[in-house]
Structure formats: C-alpha cells, structure tokens
Write a protein that holds these residues in place. Structure first.
Motif, PDB file in Angstrom:
ATOM      1  N   MET A   1       0.852  -1.173   0.000  1.00 35.49           N
ATOM      2  CA  MET A   1       0.000   0.000   0.000  1.00 35.49           C
ATOM      3  C   MET A   1       0.903   1.242   0.000  1.00 35.49           C
ATOM      4  SD  MET A   1      -3.263   0.823   2.497  1.00 35.49           S
ATOM      5  CE  MET A   1      -4.101  -0.713   2.199  1.00 35.49           C
ATOM      6  N   HIS A   2       0.568   2.219  -0.782  1.00 37.54           N
ATOM      7  CA  HIS A   2       1.341   3.451  -0.916  1.00 37.54           C
ATOM      8  C   HIS A   2       1.142   4.330   0.324  1.00 37.54           C
ATOM      9  CE1 HIS A   2       2.485   7.390  -2.564  1.00 37.54           C
ATOM     10  NE2 HIS A   2       3.238   6.687  -3.383  1.00 37.54           N
ATOM     11  N   ALA A   3       2.143   5.116   0.658  1.00 37.32           N
ATOM     12  CA  ALA A   3       2.087   5.971   1.855  1.00 37.32           C
ATOM     13  C   ALA A   3       0.859   6.868   1.865  1.00 37.32           C
ATOM     14  CB  ALA A   3       3.350   6.810   1.953  1.00 37.32           C
ATOM     15  N   PHE A   4       0.504   7.410   0.701  1.00 37.23           N
ATOM     16  CA  PHE A   4      -0.626   8.329   0.678  1.00 37.23           C
ATOM     17  C   PHE A   4      -1.959   7.598   0.778  1.00 37.23           C
ATOM     18  CE2 PHE A   4       2.833  10.856  -1.046  1.00 37.23           C
ATOM     19  CZ  PHE A   4       2.789  11.908  -0.138  1.00 37.23           C
ATOM     20  N   ASP A   5      -1.977   6.307   0.462  1.00 41.62           N
ATOM     21  CA  ASP A   5      -3.172   5.503   0.733  1.00 41.62           C
ATOM     22  C   ASP A   5      -3.367   5.377   2.244  1.00 41.62           C
ATOM     23  OD1 ASP A   5      -3.664   5.046  -1.979  1.00 41.62           O
ATOM     24  OD2 ASP A   5      -2.407   3.246  -1.994  1.00 41.62           O
ATOM     25  N   ILE A   6      -2.282   5.215   2.944  1.00 44.33           N
ATOM     26  CA  ILE A   6      -2.332   5.112   4.404  1.00 44.33           C
ATOM     27  C   ILE A   6      -2.754   6.452   4.996  1.00 44.33           C
ATOM     28  CG2 ILE A   6      -0.985   4.653   6.493  1.00 44.33           C
ATOM     29  CD1 ILE A   6      -1.289   2.208   4.614  1.00 44.33           C
ATOM     30  N   LEU A   7      -2.092   7.515   4.576  1.00 44.64           N
ATOM     31  CA  LEU A   7      -2.342   8.848   5.131  1.00 44.64           C
ATOM     32  C   LEU A   7      -3.661   9.451   4.661  1.00 44.64           C
ATOM     33  CD1 LEU A   7       1.263  10.269   4.754  1.00 44.64           C
ATOM     34  CD2 LEU A   7       0.168   9.401   6.835  1.00 44.64           C
ATOM     35  N   GLY A   8      -4.240   8.896   3.624  1.00 46.29           N
ATOM     36  CA  GLY A   8      -5.495   9.423   3.097  1.00 46.29           C
ATOM     37  C   GLY A   8      -6.692   9.135   3.981  1.00 46.29           C
ATOM     38  N   ASP A   9      -6.547   8.210   4.907  1.00 50.52           N
ATOM     39  CA  ASP A   9      -7.659   7.854   5.781  1.00 50.52           C
ATOM     40  C   ASP A   9      -7.619   8.699   7.046  1.00 50.52           C
ATOM     41  OD1 ASP A   9      -8.799   6.179   8.163  1.00 50.52           O
ATOM     42  OD2 ASP A   9      -9.699   5.358   6.337  1.00 50.52           O
ATOM     43  N   PRO A  10      -8.711   9.409   7.378  1.00 52.08           N
ATOM     44  CA  PRO A  10      -8.700  10.289   8.554  1.00 52.08           C
ATOM     45  C   PRO A  10      -8.501   9.545   9.875  1.00 52.08           C
ATOM     46  CG  PRO A  10     -10.894  10.182   7.591  1.00 52.08           C
ATOM     47  CD  PRO A  10      -9.984   9.465   6.657  1.00 52.08           C
ATOM     48  N   VAL A  11      -8.966   8.315   9.966  1.00 53.16           N
ATOM     49  CA  VAL A  11      -8.781   7.548  11.209  1.00 53.16           C
ATOM     50  C   VAL A  11      -7.302   7.234  11.396  1.00 53.16           C
ATOM     51  CG1 VAL A  11      -9.296   5.380  12.402  1.00 53.16           C
ATOM     52  CG2 VAL A  11     -11.112   6.586  11.169  1.00 53.16           C
ATOM     53  N   ARG A  12      -6.655   6.780  10.336  1.00 53.71           N
ATOM     54  CA  ARG A  12      -5.227   6.465  10.461  1.00 53.71           C
ATOM     55  C   ARG A  12      -4.398   7.716  10.707  1.00 53.71           C
ATOM     56  NH1 ARG A  12      -6.743   2.251   6.657  1.00 53.71           N
ATOM     57  NH2 ARG A  12      -6.228   3.537   4.855  1.00 53.71           N
ATOM     58  N   ARG A  13      -4.770   8.837  10.074  1.00 53.21           N
ATOM     59  CA  ARG A  13      -4.048  10.088  10.357  1.00 53.21           C
ATOM     60  C   ARG A  13      -4.190  10.452  11.829  1.00 53.21           C
ATOM     61  NH1 ARG A  13      -6.466  11.995   5.598  1.00 53.21           N
ATOM     62  NH2 ARG A  13      -7.813  13.353   6.814  1.00 53.21           N
ATOM     63  N   ARG A  14      -5.380  10.295  12.375  1.00 53.66           N
ATOM     64  CA  ARG A  14      -5.606  10.638  13.782  1.00 53.66           C
ATOM     65  C   ARG A  14      -4.805   9.728  14.698  1.00 53.66           C
ATOM     66  NH1 ARG A  14      -5.300  13.382  17.818  1.00 53.66           N
ATOM     67  NH2 ARG A  14      -6.983  13.399  19.355  1.00 53.66           N
ATOM     68  N   ILE A  15      -4.745   8.440  14.368  1.00 53.15           N
ATOM     69  CA  ILE A  15      -3.940   7.512  15.179  1.00 53.15           C
ATOM     70  C   ILE A  15      -2.482   7.947  15.150  1.00 53.15           C
ATOM     71  CG2 ILE A  15      -3.063   5.145  15.340  1.00 53.15           C
ATOM     72  CD1 ILE A  15      -5.852   4.213  14.303  1.00 53.15           C
ATOM     73  N   LEU A  16      -1.978   8.329  13.979  1.00 54.49           N
ATOM     74  CA  LEU A  16      -0.592   8.798  13.894  1.00 54.49           C
ATOM     75  C   LEU A  16      -0.387  10.075  14.698  1.00 54.49           C
ATOM     76  CD1 LEU A  16       0.213   8.000  10.161  1.00 54.49           C
ATOM     77  CD2 LEU A  16       1.132   6.864  12.199  1.00 54.49           C
ATOM     78  N   GLU A  17      -1.385  10.949  14.709  1.00 54.09           N
ATOM     79  CA  GLU A  17      -1.290  12.160  15.535  1.00 54.09           C
ATOM     80  C   GLU A  17      -1.175  11.785  17.008  1.00 54.09           C
ATOM     81  OE1 GLU A  17      -4.785  14.394  14.573  1.00 54.09           O
ATOM     82  OE2 GLU A  17      -3.995  15.050  12.644  1.00 54.09           O
ATOM     83  N   LEU A  18      -1.967  10.819  17.443  1.00 52.30           N
ATOM     84  CA  LEU A  18      -1.893  10.375  18.837  1.00 52.30           C
ATOM     85  C   LEU A  18      -0.513   9.802  19.140  1.00 52.30           C
ATOM     86  CD1 LEU A  18      -5.360   8.578  19.143  1.00 52.30           C
ATOM     87  CD2 LEU A  18      -4.713  10.774  20.176  1.00 52.30           C
ATOM     88  N   LEU A  19       0.008   9.006  18.217  1.00 51.89           N
ATOM     89  CA  LEU A  19       1.315   8.387  18.428  1.00 51.89           C
ATOM     90  C   LEU A  19       2.451   9.398  18.348  1.00 51.89           C
ATOM     91  CD1 LEU A  19       0.829   5.055  16.443  1.00 51.89           C
ATOM     92  CD2 LEU A  19       0.649   5.449  18.921  1.00 51.89           C
ATOM     93  N   ALA A  20       2.243  10.483  17.620  1.00 53.67           N
ATOM     94  CA  ALA A  20       3.270  11.520  17.544  1.00 53.67           C
ATOM     95  C   ALA A  20       3.494  12.172  18.906  1.00 53.67           C
ATOM     96  CB  ALA A  20       2.881  12.573  16.512  1.00 53.67           C
ATOM     97  N   ASP A  21       2.497  12.096  19.777  1.00 51.85           N
ATOM     98  CA  ASP A  21       2.627  12.642  21.132  1.00 51.85           C
ATOM     99  C   ASP A  21       3.335  11.673  22.070  1.00 51.85           C
ATOM    100  OD1 ASP A  21       1.345  14.978  20.380  1.00 51.85           O
ATOM    101  OD2 ASP A  21      -0.631  14.251  20.983  1.00 51.85           O
TER     102      ASP A  21
END
Length: 129
Positions: A1-21
């Motif tokens: 799966m391409h990086a932007f396919d992963i980042l294109g999903d708002p749920v996965r972006r939010r999970i990454l935001e949580l993990l960035a903390d």
C-alpha cells in the motif's frame, strides 16, 4: 500500500497524531478513536494493523498490553516526495503574504469614510479615545 493511501484515511491520520505525542496503548488509542469516529473496536484494530504492516507504526508487548509507537521512516519518505512541490506552495504563500501586507498598509493609510461601515467603526473608535 502506498504511503498516501495510508495517510489518506482520517482515522489512520488521527492515530498517527496520537502516536506523535508518544507511545500509546492499544486500549487508549481504541478509546480515543471510538469516541471521535464512532467506529467499533475491531475497526480500530484493523486500522492499527494497516499502520503496523505498512511500517507507519510499531507495536511491542508489555505484559498483556500492546504499546504502539510511530515509525518515522515512511513519513520521511512521504515528506521527501512532497518536498519537490514546496516551490509551488512557497510561491503562493509568498503572494498571499504580499497581499495581506498590502491590505494592512491600505487600512492604515485610507482615511475613514463615514459611508463605509468598515471604516466608520474605525472613525467612531478614534473619536471616543
């Protein structure tokens, strides 16, 4: 799966935001995501699995808990790909900054016109000071 396919999903972006903390338990992630997106625990688990399998997140066991952390490699790859487009953004942002500065200069140098509601309020406030 391409990086932007992963980042294109708002749920996965939010999970990454949580993990960035910082690292988060699967339970904490699931609780937050379920509250914000109203999705089931298995759906959250599926998103976590996609993030793990694509290399965006790692998971380690700590007793019975699963601790997730963000992995920066795929994010850096996406950043490098986007970097080639920065000149387009910078040019437009510079133009926007110029227009904002012009607008500020005009508002400081334009005399108050009582017929113009925008400048009339400036005139009124000057009279009261």
């Amino acid at each position: 799966m391409h990086a932007f396919d992963i980042l294109g999903d708002p749920v996965r972006r939010r999970i990454l935001e949580l993990l960035a903390d910082g690292e988060q338990t699967a339970g904490m992630i699931s609780e937050t995501i379920r509250a914000e997106f109203d999705i089931s625990p298995p759906a959250v688990s599926q998103h976590l699995r996609v993030l793990r399998e694509s290399g965006f997140a790692s998971c380690r066991a700590q007793g019975t808990r699963r601790i997730y952390a963000v992995e920066t490699g795929p994010l850096q790859e996406a950043h490098l790909w986007l970097e080639r487009f920065r000149p387009f953004w910078n040019q437009r942002l510079d133009a926007l900054a110029t227009e904002l500065a012009r607008g500020k200069r005009r508002s400081r140098t334009t005399p108050a016109d009582p017929r113009n509601p925008a400048t009339a309020s400036e005139s009124d406030s000057e009279e009261h000071t």
